[in-house]
Design a protein around this motif. Structure first.
Motif, short mmCIF file in Angstrom:
data_model
loop_
_atom_site.label_atom_id
_atom_site.label_comp_id
_atom_site.label_asym_id
_atom_site.label_seq_id
_atom_site.Cartn_x
_atom_site.Cartn_y
_atom_site.Cartn_z
N VAL A 31 50.03 76.10 44.31
CA VAL A 31 50.16 76.32 45.76
C VAL A 31 50.74 75.09 46.43
N ARG A 32 50.25 73.92 46.03
CA ARG A 32 50.70 72.67 46.65
C ARG A 32 52.20 72.44 46.43
N ARG A 33 52.68 72.80 45.25
CA ARG A 33 54.09 72.55 44.92
C ARG A 33 54.99 73.77 45.12
N HIS A 34 54.40 74.90 45.59
CA HIS A 34 55.16 76.13 45.82
C HIS A 34 55.77 76.67 44.53
N TRP A 35 54.98 76.65 43.47
CA TRP A 35 55.38 77.21 42.19
C TRP A 35 54.49 78.40 41.85
N PRO A 36 55.00 79.37 41.09
CA PRO A 36 54.12 80.43 40.57
C PRO A 36 53.25 79.88 39.44
N LEU A 37 52.24 80.64 39.08
CA LEU A 37 51.30 80.23 38.02
C LEU A 37 51.36 81.24 36.89
N ARG A 38 51.48 80.72 35.67
CA ARG A 38 51.42 81.55 34.47
C ARG A 38 50.18 81.18 33.66
N VAL A 39 49.36 82.18 33.39
CA VAL A 39 48.17 82.00 32.56
C VAL A 39 48.53 82.39 31.14
N VAL A 40 48.35 81.49 30.19
CA VAL A 40 48.79 81.72 28.81
C VAL A 40 47.62 81.52 27.85
N HIS A 41 47.50 82.44 26.91
CA HIS A 41 46.48 82.32 25.86
C HIS A 41 47.17 82.33 24.50
N GLY A 42 46.92 81.30 23.70
CA GLY A 42 47.44 81.26 22.34
C GLY A 42 46.56 82.08 21.42
N PHE A 43 47.11 83.17 20.89
CA PHE A 43 46.36 84.14 20.08
C PHE A 43 46.61 83.85 18.61
N ILE A 44 45.69 83.14 18.00
CA ILE A 44 45.93 82.60 16.65
C ILE A 44 45.66 83.58 15.53
N TRP A 45 44.90 84.63 15.80
CA TRP A 45 44.40 85.47 14.71
C TRP A 45 45.49 86.12 13.86
N THR A 83 43.03 81.00 45.14
CA THR A 83 44.19 80.74 46.02
C THR A 83 44.87 82.06 46.35
N PRO A 84 44.35 82.80 47.33
CA PRO A 84 44.95 84.08 47.71
C PRO A 84 46.42 83.92 48.09
N GLY A 85 47.23 84.87 47.66
CA GLY A 85 48.65 84.84 47.95
C GLY A 85 49.49 84.17 46.88
N LEU A 86 48.86 83.49 45.93
CA LEU A 86 49.59 82.85 44.84
C LEU A 86 50.14 83.90 43.88
N THR A 87 51.38 83.71 43.44
CA THR A 87 51.96 84.58 42.43
C THR A 87 51.44 84.17 41.05
N VAL A 88 50.68 85.06 40.41
CA VAL A 88 50.03 84.75 39.14
C VAL A 88 50.38 85.82 38.12
N SER A 89 50.73 85.38 36.91
CA SER A 89 50.95 86.30 35.81
C SER A 89 50.18 85.81 34.59
N GLY A 90 49.90 86.71 33.67
CA GLY A 90 49.17 86.34 32.46
C GLY A 90 49.90 86.84 31.22
N GLU A 91 49.78 86.09 30.14
CA GLU A 91 50.47 86.47 28.91
C GLU A 91 49.70 86.00 27.70
N ILE A 92 49.67 86.83 26.67
CA ILE A 92 49.13 86.47 25.37
C ILE A 92 50.30 86.19 24.44
N ILE A 93 50.30 85.01 23.81
CA ILE A 93 51.39 84.63 22.90
C ILE A 93 50.78 84.33 21.54
N ASP A 94 51.28 84.99 20.53
CA ASP A 94 50.76 84.75 19.18
C ASP A 94 51.07 83.32 18.75
N GLY A 95 50.05 82.60 18.28
CA GLY A 95 50.24 81.25 17.81
C GLY A 95 49.04 80.38 18.11
#
Length: 293
Positions: A31-45, A83-95
């Motif tokens: 929010v402070r820097r006016h960037w979107p947020l990406r939530v990433v999970h490394g899926f190791i299995w 942080t209401p109004g923030l652009t947020v996305s989520g992704e699972i990435i194998d690794g």
């Protein structure tokens, strides 16, 4: 630092409490820097050839991938609630987690992660993922640790190395964005030699040495306030080990910024001893900035 239009803050999550703290810190920074947020999970299995689908007749959500989707969704919800109004996305990435986050770093504006995650040894002060990502990422890395002090200054450690000079600009931008002062700190121990084979003096004038170090620090900071209008800057040269001086300076700070490798570090080490010490002992979040390499 001007991020590309497509850049985002990337936060690594694993469902642990430290990673949720990192999500809140990352959301505030986005929010402070006016960037979107990406939530990433490394899926190791999948790399370990572990079945990720739920077994037959299992209840809904029993599979490993479904559980990963749930923790990413929970982290996205946490960021949106923080942080209401923030652009947020989520992704699972194998690794593996560190490899996944390092892989995200060339296009990320900032990577944020917790100081420890699930599976970390209880005796470790900071997890291996935080150390690895801080050492190899191609963008600044912010590690959520210590206390959150929204009114505290931003502190930056300088030693004149390219990484520390870059860290000074990153810290100045952070201080202006937060509306708080920047405190520049330089640690020194004893007079240095003037060249190969030059012996250090056994007796020297401490006041003169301190004055020389203060002038050296001032030279490193020359032009910083011009590049960052509105910056409130203080600087101090302090005698002592850099790791101890920065740990003490972080005691009332909201952010400590350090270069990934400074003067005197062994060539080939991607993360210097001072920055590693900051990750382990700082009492506030730590941002590690890699210099030219």
């Amino acid at each position: 630092m001007n991020a590309a239009d497509s850049a985002a803050v990337v936060v690594g999550v694993d469902g642990s409490q430290p990673s949720l703290r990192a999500v809140r810190l990352a959301a505030a920074e986005a929010v402070r820097r006016h960037w979107p947020l990406r939530v990433v999970h490394g899926f190791i299995w999948p790399l370990l050839r572990v079945p990720v689908a739920p077994p037959p007749d299992a209840p809904p959500g029993a599979g490993l991938r479904e559980r990963a989707q749930e923790l990413v969704a929970a982290a996205v919800a946490e960021a949106e609630a923080t942080t209401p109004g923030l652009t947020v996305s989520g992704e699972i990435i194998d690794g593996e987690a560190a490899a996944v986050l390092v892989g995200e770093s060339p296009t990320a504006a900032l990577i944020v992660l917790g100081d420890r995650g699930l599976g970390g040894f209880s005796a470790l002060v900071v997890g291996s993922v935080a150390v690895q990502v801080s050492a190899y990422a191609d963008c600044p890395v912010l590690v959520a640790r210590g206390e959150q002090r929204p009114d505290g200054p931003v502190v930056v450690g300088l030693d004149g190395s390219p990484a520390s000079l870059l860290a000074a600009d990153v810290a100045a931008e952070a201080a202006v964005a937060r509306g708080v002062p920047l405190r520049a700190v330089h640690a020194y121990r004893h007079p240095g030699s003037s060249g190969p084979g030059d012996l250090q003096p056994l007796v020297y004038d401490e006041a003169r040495l301190h004055g020389e170090q203060e002038r050296l620090l001032g030279g490193w900071l020359d032009g910083l306030t011009d590049r960052h209008p509105g910056l409130r800057l203080t600087c101090r040269a302090i005698r002592g080990r850099a790791s101890a001086v920065l740990a003490e300076a972080s005691g009332d700070a909201q952010l400590l910024v350090v270069g990934g490798q400074g003067r005197g570090e062994v060539t080939g080490l991607l993360l210097g001893s001072v920055s590693q010490s900051a990750l382990h002992h700082a009492r506030c979040p730590v941002e590690v900035v890699r210099g030219p390499h």
